[in-house]
Design a protein around this motif. Structure first.
Motif, PDB file in Angstrom:
ATOM      1  N   ILE A  70      25.111  43.926  45.975  1.00  0.00           N
ATOM      2  CA  ILE A  70      25.806  43.121  46.992  1.00  0.00           C
ATOM      3  C   ILE A  70      26.863  42.256  46.305  1.00  0.00           C
ATOM      4  CG2 ILE A  70      25.575  41.385  48.831  1.00  0.00           C
ATOM      5  CD1 ILE A  70      23.969  43.731  49.653  1.00  0.00           C
ATOM      6  N   HIS A  71      28.044  42.236  46.907  1.00  0.00           N
ATOM      7  CA  HIS A  71      29.177  41.449  46.389  1.00  0.00           C
ATOM      8  C   HIS A  71      29.474  40.305  47.353  1.00  0.00           C
ATOM      9  CE1 HIS A  71      33.092  40.305  44.950  1.00  0.00           C
ATOM     10  NE2 HIS A  71      33.765  40.914  45.903  1.00  0.00           N
ATOM     11  N   TRP A  72      29.741  39.136  46.808  1.00  0.00           N
ATOM     12  CA  TRP A  72      30.070  37.939  47.588  1.00  0.00           C
ATOM     13  C   TRP A  72      31.571  37.802  47.500  1.00  0.00           C
ATOM     14  CZ3 TRP A  72      25.426  37.429  49.564  1.00  0.00           C
ATOM     15  CH2 TRP A  72      24.386  37.995  48.829  1.00  0.00           C
ATOM     16  N   HIS A  73      32.245  38.491  48.400  1.00  0.00           N
ATOM     17  CA  HIS A  73      33.683  38.718  48.325  1.00  0.00           C
ATOM     18  C   HIS A  73      34.466  37.408  48.442  1.00  0.00           C
ATOM     19  CE1 HIS A  73      37.304  41.321  49.339  1.00  0.00           C
ATOM     20  NE2 HIS A  73      37.711  40.094  49.588  1.00  0.00           N
ATOM     21  N   GLY A  74      35.148  37.040  47.365  1.00  0.00           N
ATOM     22  CA  GLY A  74      35.953  35.820  47.374  1.00  0.00           C
ATOM     23  C   GLY A  74      35.280  34.640  46.704  1.00  0.00           C
ATOM     24  N   TRP A 108      30.232  38.956  52.660  1.00  0.00           N
ATOM     25  CA  TRP A 108      29.456  39.641  51.630  1.00  0.00           C
ATOM     26  C   TRP A 108      29.355  41.094  52.051  1.00  0.00           C
ATOM     27  CZ3 TRP A 108      25.289  42.061  53.641  1.00  0.00           C
ATOM     28  CH2 TRP A 108      24.720  41.537  54.807  1.00  0.00           C
ATOM     29  N   HIS A 109      29.244  41.987  51.083  1.00  0.00           N
ATOM     30  CA  HIS A 109      29.099  43.405  51.433  1.00  0.00           C
ATOM     31  C   HIS A 109      28.512  44.187  50.269  1.00  0.00           C
ATOM     32  CE1 HIS A 109      32.673  44.605  49.057  1.00  0.00           C
ATOM     33  NE2 HIS A 109      33.336  43.593  49.610  1.00  0.00           N
ATOM     34  N   ALA A 110      27.917  45.337  50.601  1.00  0.00           N
ATOM     35  CA  ALA A 110      27.420  46.224  49.553  1.00  0.00           C
ATOM     36  C   ALA A 110      28.609  46.650  48.692  1.00  0.00           C
ATOM     37  CB  ALA A 110      26.747  47.443  50.168  1.00  0.00           C
ATOM     38  N   HIS A 111      28.371  46.809  47.385  1.00  0.00           N
ATOM     39  CA  HIS A 111      29.470  47.222  46.507  1.00  0.00           C
ATOM     40  C   HIS A 111      29.069  48.433  45.689  1.00  0.00           C
ATOM     41  CE1 HIS A 111      33.236  46.943  44.434  1.00  0.00           C
ATOM     42  NE2 HIS A 111      33.510  45.729  44.893  1.00  0.00           N
ATOM     43  N   ILE A 112      28.706  49.472  46.420  1.00  0.00           N
ATOM     44  CA  ILE A 112      28.323  50.734  45.801  1.00  0.00           C
ATOM     45  C   ILE A 112      28.435  51.811  46.879  1.00  0.00           C
ATOM     46  CG2 ILE A 112      25.841  50.335  46.321  1.00  0.00           C
ATOM     47  CD1 ILE A 112      25.274  51.813  43.610  1.00  0.00           C
ATOM     48  N   VAL A 164      44.979  44.887  48.012  1.00  0.00           N
ATOM     49  CA  VAL A 164      44.379  44.827  46.675  1.00  0.00           C
ATOM     50  C   VAL A 164      43.554  43.548  46.532  1.00  0.00           C
ATOM     51  CG1 VAL A 164      44.887  44.666  44.198  1.00  0.00           C
ATOM     52  CG2 VAL A 164      46.162  46.274  45.653  1.00  0.00           C
ATOM     53  N   HIS A 165      42.315  43.706  46.091  1.00  0.00           N
ATOM     54  CA  HIS A 165      41.388  42.580  45.933  1.00  0.00           C
ATOM     55  C   HIS A 165      41.101  42.332  44.463  1.00  0.00           C
ATOM     56  CE1 HIS A 165      38.041  39.910  46.186  1.00  0.00           C
ATOM     57  NE2 HIS A 165      37.114  40.822  45.978  1.00  0.00           N
ATOM     58  N   LEU A 166      41.201  41.058  44.063  1.00  0.00           N
ATOM     59  CA  LEU A 166      40.858  40.665  42.701  1.00  0.00           C
ATOM     60  C   LEU A 166      39.569  39.860  42.741  1.00  0.00           C
ATOM     61  CD1 LEU A 166      41.524  40.270  39.670  1.00  0.00           C
ATOM     62  CD2 LEU A 166      42.958  38.320  40.331  1.00  0.00           C
ATOM     63  N   HIS A 167      38.577  40.291  41.983  1.00  0.00           N
ATOM     64  CA  HIS A 167      37.318  39.552  41.884  1.00  0.00           C
ATOM     65  C   HIS A 167      37.511  38.345  40.952  1.00  0.00           C
ATOM     66  CE1 HIS A 167      34.244  42.754  43.276  1.00  0.00           C
ATOM     67  NE2 HIS A 167      35.441  43.181  43.633  1.00  0.00           N
ATOM     68  N   GLY A 168      36.722  37.295  41.175  1.00  0.00           N
ATOM     69  CA  GLY A 168      36.650  36.182  40.217  1.00  0.00           C
ATOM     70  C   GLY A 168      37.745  35.145  40.301  1.00  0.00           C
ATOM     71  N   TRP A 215      36.296  41.274  35.467  1.00  0.00           N
ATOM     72  CA  TRP A 215      36.642  41.130  36.891  1.00  0.00           C
ATOM     73  C   TRP A 215      37.344  42.360  37.406  1.00  0.00           C
ATOM     74  CZ3 TRP A 215      33.712  37.468  38.446  1.00  0.00           C
ATOM     75  CH2 TRP A 215      33.390  36.431  37.569  1.00  0.00           C
ATOM     76  N   PHE A 216      36.749  42.910  38.428  1.00  0.00           N
ATOM     77  CA  PHE A 216      37.234  44.139  39.047  1.00  0.00           C
ATOM     78  C   PHE A 216      38.478  43.831  39.883  1.00  0.00           C
ATOM     79  CE2 PHE A 216      35.259  48.015  41.473  1.00  0.00           C
ATOM     80  CZ  PHE A 216      35.876  48.880  40.598  1.00  0.00           C
ATOM     81  N   MET A 217      39.415  44.754  39.903  1.00  0.00           N
ATOM     82  CA  MET A 217      40.523  44.660  40.850  1.00  0.00           C
ATOM     83  C   MET A 217      40.711  46.053  41.444  1.00  0.00           C
ATOM     84  SD  MET A 217      44.421  43.255  40.446  1.00  0.00           S
ATOM     85  CE  MET A 217      45.142  44.787  39.897  1.00  0.00           C
ATOM     86  N   HIS A 218      40.793  46.120  42.761  1.00  0.00           N
ATOM     87  CA  HIS A 218      40.878  47.440  43.399  1.00  0.00           C
ATOM     88  C   HIS A 218      41.468  47.353  44.786  1.00  0.00           C
ATOM     89  CE1 HIS A 218      37.332  46.554  46.004  1.00  0.00           C
ATOM     90  NE2 HIS A 218      36.956  45.804  44.975  1.00  0.00           N
ATOM     91  N   CYS A 219      41.879  48.510  45.295  1.00  0.00           N
ATOM     92  CA  CYS A 219      42.320  48.584  46.680  1.00  0.00           C
ATOM     93  C   CYS A 219      41.075  48.457  47.542  1.00  0.00           C
ATOM     94  CB  CYS A 219      43.014  49.913  46.939  1.00  0.00           C
ATOM     95  SG  CYS A 219      43.563  50.062  48.654  1.00  0.00           S
ATOM     96  N   HIS A 220      41.149  47.614  48.586  1.00  0.00           N
ATOM     97  CA  HIS A 220      39.964  47.415  49.432  1.00  0.00           C
ATOM     98  C   HIS A 220      39.870  48.432  50.566  1.00  0.00           C
ATOM     99  CE1 HIS A 220      36.512  45.078  50.862  1.00  0.00           C
ATOM    100  NE2 HIS A 220      36.569  44.446  49.707  1.00  0.00           N
ATOM    101  N   LEU A 221      40.740  49.456  50.537  1.00  0.00           N
ATOM    102  CA  LEU A 221      40.500  50.614  51.401  1.00  0.00           C
ATOM    103  C   LEU A 221      39.505  51.451  50.596  1.00  0.00           C
ATOM    104  CD1 LEU A 221      44.163  51.470  52.510  1.00  0.00           C
ATOM    105  CD2 LEU A 221      42.517  49.952  53.622  1.00  0.00           C
TER     106      LEU A 221
HETATM  107 CU1  C2O Z   1      35.183  43.142  48.839  1.00  0.00          CU
HETATM  108 CU2  C2O Z   1      35.307  44.695  45.085  1.00  0.00          CU
HETATM  109  O1  C2O Z   1      35.213  44.032  46.963  1.00  0.00           O
END
Ligand code: C2O
Length: 558
Positions: free
Chosen positions: A79-83, A124-128, A461-465, A518-524
């Protein structure tokens, strides 16, 4: 009392964290299967605590959140706590094989993090895999007790979660696509708080109803939890006052339509200032690339004034057309961070790393892809299609395990071409598990440039952290000589997920003040699956609170 007793007491009292003043919020997420009927068909879905959408997690700024996730399904889960910034606590960030190995069937893991300097709506959402299609929910961070919102206090707050629904199993949808090499099937409906509304021919399908009292003002915490679709959102006859995006306050703007990409959140104030009655709420897709197919169905809900008769007609509204770039731009370009004395906008003014990353698709050979004619669609950042490791990157980084990833991610595109013009003759990408290294507290200016390979397309595009500042945006190819001059370094909007416009670019700046991976990826999700992802490694600083903390003892093993 000894400290264990104090801790036990806090845990007991804080079972109802919103009611009592607690600095520690305890939640339990049981990941379980349940049957759900939608669009007149029933399927089994993965959920948290049996809910779709999942439970809303409430906390206050500065609280510590402990979420015990127990996996009761046959899939591996994380589970990821997005943002959530996760300062020094990357172990609780959640992307599988990036910051942790997933939680295996029958196992559990406690996500432990503190909400430092953040307040607002996140998700929050599953991240797998594609599990986040049904495993998602709201994360509401209230301001510290006694601290008001920088806008008039609403009479009521409502979480509004937008999502997508497939009639078939979403893991089967993506697996089939990966075998064929082609794009996965689009969803069968969009949903508002779990309901598609009147769009379907299923008479049993009701829509979400938001009861309102004439004269009252509502804070809608709108979240796009869809996998692959950016969505327009509007309410018939009512103006939306945008006050926050991605858990950062903005200068209030009044508009009738907002656009929201997967992973983004938008808080709006709505005043029930119309004649008593029912008003349609609509969520419909935004896609301004002519060659990409989307689910074109509009999800609907109803704003229902109290005292309105059940059989009275609903005031309708037409959502913008799918390719309404101008409507989307109006919203996007109107956003400015609040930049008040209390909430200053701290844009890095000097830049240590000037990076240019192309984001887009590609085509690679695939011997087994019959439907794809021996090739498969892929996606890349700077022509690198990210290959998922089997050991989590953060563990490899912390314990110095070699052979998991390399730190030679290119800071510029390896081939310079007209990114938004005629595609190059070679569309093939390179595979690799590559990260870009940043020293502690270095400042980064990153330009994300869309490519027109296969099709130009908007990439959220989402940047973690980190939160970053969106300092510039334009169409065509980024030109550092001319475009940098127009950057907004005063009050640019602060976000964690940003749309790279179709056939254009965005420039963001952030300070690398959070050690970790820190992951960075397209959120599609389809683009993430295809490889539009990379990671930043931020090294430890020298000061006492500038290092990544050691991993918790229950960190899952691969
Ligand atoms: Cu909302 Cu890496 O994701």
């Amino acid at each position: 009392m000894n400290s264990n007793w104090v801790r036990a007491l806090v845990l007991v009292v804080c079972i109802f964290p919103v009611l009592v003043e607690c600095r520690v919020r305890n939640y339990k997420f049981n990941v379980v299967l349940r049957n759900k009927t939608k669009l007149c068909s029933t399927k089994s879905i993965v959920t948290v605590n049996g809910k779709f959408p999942g439970p809303t997690l409430y906390a206050r700024e500065d609280d510590t959140v402990l979420v015990k996730v127990v996996n009761h399904v046959s899939y591996n889960v994380s589970i990821h706590w997005h943002g959530v910034r996760q300062l020094r606590t990357g172990w609780a960030d959640g992307p599988a094989y990036i910051t942790q190995c997933p939680i295996q069937t029958g196992q559990s893991y406690v996500y432990n993090f503190t909400l430092t300097g953040q307040r607002g709506t996140l998700l929050w959402h599953a991240h797998i895999l594609w599990l986040r299609s049904t495993v998602h929910g709201a994360l509401v961070i209230l301001p510290k007790r006694g601290v008001p919102y920088p806008f008039p206090k609403p009479d009521k707050e409502v979480v509004v979660i937008l999502a997508e629904w497939w009639k078939s199993d979403t893991e089967a949808v993506i697996n089939e696509a990966l075998q064929s090499g082609l794009a996965p099937n689009v969803s069968d409906a969009h949903t508002i708080n779990g309901h598609p509304g009147s769009v379907t021919n299923c008479s049993s399908e009701g829509g979400f109803t938001l009861p309102v009292q004439s004269g009252n003002t509502y804070l809608l915490r709108i979240i796009n939890a869809a996998l692959n679709e950016e969505l327009f959102f509007k309410i018939a006859g009512h103006t939306l006052t945008i006050v926050e995006v991605d858990a950062t306050y903005v200068k209030p703007v009044k508009l009738d339509t907002i656009v929201i990409a997967p992973g983004q959140t938008t808080n709006v104030l709505v005043t029930a200032n119309q004649n008593s009655g029912k008003y349609l709420v609509a969520a419909s897709p935004f896609m301004d690339s002519p060659n990409i197919t989307v689910d074109n169905k509009t999800a609907t809900a109803t704003l229902h004034y109290s005292g309105t008769l059940a059989n009275s007609p609903t005031t309708l509204t037409l959502p913008p057309p799918q390719n309404a770039t101008a409507v989307a731009n109006k919203f996007i370009t109107s956003l400015r961070s609040l930049n008040s004395k209390k909430y200053p906008t701290k844009v890095p003014l000097k830049v240590d790393h000037k990076l240019l990353f192309t984001v887009g698709l590609g085509i690679n050979p695939c011997a087994t892809c019959k439907a794809g004619n021996g090739s498969r669609a892929v996606a890349s950042v700077n022509n690198v299609t990210f290959v998922m490791p089997t050991t989590a990157l953060l563990q490899a980084h912390f314990f110095n395990i070699s052979g998991v990833f390399t730190t030679d991610f290119p800071g510029r595109p390896p081939h310079v071409f007209n990114y938004t013009g005629t595609p190059p003759s070679v569309l093939q990408t390179n595979n690799g598990t590559k990260a870009y290294k940043l020293s502690y507290n270095s400042s980064v200016e990153l330009v994300l440039q869309d490519t027109g390979i296969i099709a130009p397309e908007n990439h959220p595009v989402h940047l973690h952290g980190f939160n970053f500042f969106a300092v510039g945006r334009g169409l065509g190819n980024y030109n550092p000589k001319t475009d940098r001059k127009s950057f907004n370094l005063v009050d640019p909007v602060e976000r964690n997920t940003i749309g790279v416009p179709t056939g254009g670019w965005v420039a963001i700046r952030f300070l690398a003040d959070n050690p970790g991976v820190w992951f960075m990826h397209c959120h599609l999700e389809v683009h993430t699956t295809w490889g539009l992802k990379m990671a930043f490694v931020v090294e430890n600083g020298k000061g006492p609170n500038e290092s990544l903390l050691p991993p918790p003892s229950d960190l899952p093993k691969c």
